[in-house]
Scaffold this active site. Sequence first.
Site, mmCIF file in Angstrom:
data_model
loop_
_atom_site.group_PDB
_atom_site.id
_atom_site.type_symbol
_atom_site.label_atom_id
_atom_site.label_comp_id
_atom_site.label_asym_id
_atom_site.label_seq_id
_atom_site.Cartn_x
_atom_site.Cartn_y
_atom_site.Cartn_z
ATOM 1 N N TYR A 169 -2.542 -0.627 10.057
ATOM 2 C CA TYR A 169 -2.502 -1.074 8.661
ATOM 3 C C TYR A 169 -1.201 -0.646 7.989
ATOM 4 C CZ TYR A 169 -3.967 -1.699 3.789
ATOM 5 O OH TYR A 169 -4.046 -2.082 2.470
ATOM 6 N N SER B 223 0.850 -1.190 0.000
ATOM 7 C CA SER B 223 0.000 0.000 0.000
ATOM 8 C C SER B 223 0.882 1.235 0.000
ATOM 9 C CB SER B 223 -0.891 0.006 1.250
ATOM 10 O OG SER B 223 -1.514 1.259 1.437
#
Length: 246
Positions: A157, A144
């Site tokens: 995350y 990501s």
Amino acid sequence: MNIDLKNRIALVTGASRGIGYFTALALAKAGAHVIATARTVGGLEELDDAIKAVGGTATLVPFDLTDMAAIDRLGASIFERWGKLDILVANAGILGVISPLGHIEAKVFEKVMTTNVTATWRLIRSVEPLLVKSDAGRAILLSSGVASNPRAFWGAYAMSKAAIENMGRIWAEETAHTSLKVNLVNPGATRTAMRAQAVPGEDPEMLPHPSEVAEKILFLASPDMQESGRLFVVRENRFVDFKSPE
């Protein structure tokens, strides 16, 4: 680009929806037999129907990635049935919560790390011997943008994806003497349920569909692809190098 994956075996985690679903479908369209894993049986069955509709084949393996013994059994089962694995797409992951670091519940933080980091390591441990048996093993790990560009409130995350990037780079270094190629993917903001959870006020129609991401990363599974240890940025449609702090 016409990718031919006939007679190749591909394992895709988190295949019941989103990027995992459409990557599994794209692999099947290209000729690979897809081993699809996810927690949601209904989503896997829908994927199986879609794969059959395009003339492909799949094996469904419903289980929770936090079941570490099941990950070990998966590797053993693949070995017993096929004797090798050609493609791994480690896509499964959870967001946790968007929250200040000090406000994240311990059980939430631990679940994010277990699902996103520990399970990916356990998966590598289970299937690496199968991937190196392939004449052109290919591993694709989903990362990501927040892995290298930390964003407030995305703590758990972001940290998990930073760990994935380091894991992938280490794995690429360790297998450089083999035919296995390991790469990371930054898909960018995509029209998925996870994105809707993270940014609920965003108009999903303004984001790329997960099928678009799948089409762009399919070449990473090709035997002709020779890059390893790099990050493919979907929005830029190119590989970028990892950089040390200046």
